[in-house]
Scaffold this motif. Structure first.
Motif, PDB file in Angstrom:
ATOM      1  N   ASP A  90     -30.572  17.126 -19.728  1.00 57.12           N
ATOM      2  CA  ASP A  90     -29.321  16.391 -19.613  1.00 57.12           C
ATOM      3  C   ASP A  90     -28.937  15.931 -21.006  1.00 57.12           C
ATOM      4  N   ILE A  92     -26.452  13.183 -23.358  1.00 58.57           N
ATOM      5  CA  ILE A  92     -25.581  12.012 -23.453  1.00 58.57           C
ATOM      6  C   ILE A  92     -25.163  11.851 -24.910  1.00 58.57           C
ATOM      7  N   LYS A 114     -26.657  18.378 -16.994  1.00 60.23           N
ATOM      8  CA  LYS A 114     -25.479  17.530 -16.836  1.00 60.23           C
ATOM      9  C   LYS A 114     -25.106  16.925 -18.182  1.00 60.23           C
ATOM     10  N   VAL A 116     -22.971  13.759 -20.210  1.00 55.21           N
ATOM     11  CA  VAL A 116     -22.276  12.470 -20.227  1.00 55.21           C
ATOM     12  C   VAL A 116     -21.597  12.371 -21.589  1.00 55.21           C
ATOM     13  N   MET A 118     -19.120  10.327 -23.921  1.00 57.84           N
ATOM     14  CA  MET A 118     -18.602   8.970 -24.029  1.00 57.84           C
ATOM     15  C   MET A 118     -17.717   8.803 -25.264  1.00 57.84           C
ATOM     16  N   THR A 213     -19.980  17.083 -15.457  1.00 59.35           N
ATOM     17  CA  THR A 213     -19.666  16.268 -16.633  1.00 59.35           C
ATOM     18  C   THR A 213     -19.117  14.917 -16.219  1.00 59.35           C
ATOM     19  N   LEU A 214     -19.629  13.876 -16.859  1.00 60.60           N
ATOM     20  CA  LEU A 214     -19.117  12.518 -16.679  1.00 60.60           C
ATOM     21  C   LEU A 214     -18.482  12.068 -17.989  1.00 60.60           C
ATOM     22  N   LEU A 216     -17.001   8.983 -19.929  1.00 61.35           N
ATOM     23  CA  LEU A 216     -16.979   7.522 -19.959  1.00 61.35           C
ATOM     24  C   LEU A 216     -16.226   7.075 -21.202  1.00 61.35           C
ATOM     25  N   SER A 239     -15.857  17.527 -13.112  1.00 60.78           N
ATOM     26  CA  SER A 239     -16.037  16.328 -13.937  1.00 60.78           C
ATOM     27  C   SER A 239     -15.518  15.075 -13.246  1.00 60.78           C
ATOM     28  N   GLU A 262     -23.562   3.602 -14.223  1.00 62.68           N
ATOM     29  CA  GLU A 262     -22.767   4.823 -14.040  1.00 62.68           C
ATOM     30  C   GLU A 262     -23.552   6.063 -14.420  1.00 62.68           C
ATOM     31  N   ILE A 263     -24.309   5.990 -15.503  1.00 61.73           N
ATOM     32  CA  ILE A 263     -25.111   7.140 -15.936  1.00 61.73           C
ATOM     33  C   ILE A 263     -26.191   7.464 -14.912  1.00 61.73           C
ATOM     34  N   PHE A 266     -24.816   9.089 -11.820  1.00 58.18           N
ATOM     35  CA  PHE A 266     -24.395  10.469 -12.102  1.00 58.18           C
ATOM     36  C   PHE A 266     -25.583  11.413 -12.224  1.00 58.18           C
TER      37      PHE A 266
END
Length: 269
Positions: A90, A92, A114, A116, A118, A213-214, A216, A239, A262-263, A266
């Protein structure tokens, strides 16, 4: 630990926790220490791998002839994963870290589980802000340090109005770190800054991202306002977009409880 890449240059890699791996990449002008609230929480369930970019934190600076395009930095991340025997992870990233995440998804999608992303943007830098940032970089390159006058211009960009107006602990610490950047790292910092602010536009390619995909983004992010994340969210079919309340560009520090929640939701979905 240190991992050797590129002509025996060493990059600092911190590993905390056990479990499925997550790679973290920090914002420009920061280092992996900015992830402390996330590392503390996520390392309870994941192997957290945070990396200092070249010229930042404890990683080596680059030589004059070395390049650091965003695509090359993406390859560095993959090389680090390879040396750690990590096949999939993953990811971030915040700010430039988010921009690198787009490159990862487009070029190494099979390595990513995945994403994240930001407070970043993979489109063009608006001309007005690009000119402002390049002028700042030119001045810093000439001086070989960041004087208080420039630190007073740069620091507020990273925080919410409340943190900026109150000159809170994050604000004061970051300003102090800016003014104490090592002279030997300045050229690398400037070089990376130019790559960031004169980056290629990847928006037309983002529709090809298949990884979950997230996005933020802080509701008070100055350099990367929320509408930019909304634009990218609409392009990436698989997403989700979440606005982080009471947070500026370094949203993970200003509202860590919300961000962590939130992370985790997800990643565990």
């Amino acid at each position: 630990m240190y991992i050797t890449l590129r002509k025996n240059k060493k990059i600092k890699v911190n590993i905390l926790g056990e479990g499925d791996p997550i790679i973290f990449i920090h914002s420009y002008l920061w280092d992996s220490n900015m992830w402390e609230p996330q590392l503390k929480e996520l390392s309870k369930s994941f192997k957290c791998i945070s990396i200092d970019l070249w010229g930042h934190g404890e990683s080596d600076f680059l030589n004059k002839e070395d390049t650091c395009s965003l695509k090359e930095l993406t390859e560095d991340i993959i090389n680090i994963a390879n040396q750690l025997n990590i096949k999939q992870f993953d990811y971030i990233g915040l700010s430039v870290g988010a921009m690198l995440g787009t490159y990862l998804a487009l070029n190494y999608s099979n390595r990513i589980k995945k994403l994240v992303l930001m407070d970043g943007y993979s489109g063009d830098e608006p001309i007005s802000t690009q000119e402002k940032y390049i002028n700042l970089l030119n001045t810093i390159e000439h001086l070989k340090y960041i004087p208080e006058e420039l630190a007073n211009i740069i620091t507020p960009m990273f925080f919410s109005k409340n943190e900026g107006n109150s000159k809170g602990i994050f604000y004061r610490n970051f300003k102090n770190e800016l003014m104490n950047k090592k002279e030997k790292n300045i050229d690398t910092i400037v070089k990376l800054g130019r790559e960031i602010f004169q980056r290629e536009n990847l928006l037309n390619e983002m529709k090809n991202i298949k990884n979950p995909t997230l996005f933020l983004v802080g509701d008070e992010d100055i350099p990367r306002p929320a509408y930019e994340s909304l634009e990218m969210h609409k392009l990436v079919k698989n997403s989700k977009l979440t606005i982080i309340p009471n947070a500026g560009h370094i949203s993970n520090l200003e509202n860590p409880t919300f961000v962590n929640s939130e992370i985790i939701k997800f990643l565990n979905k």
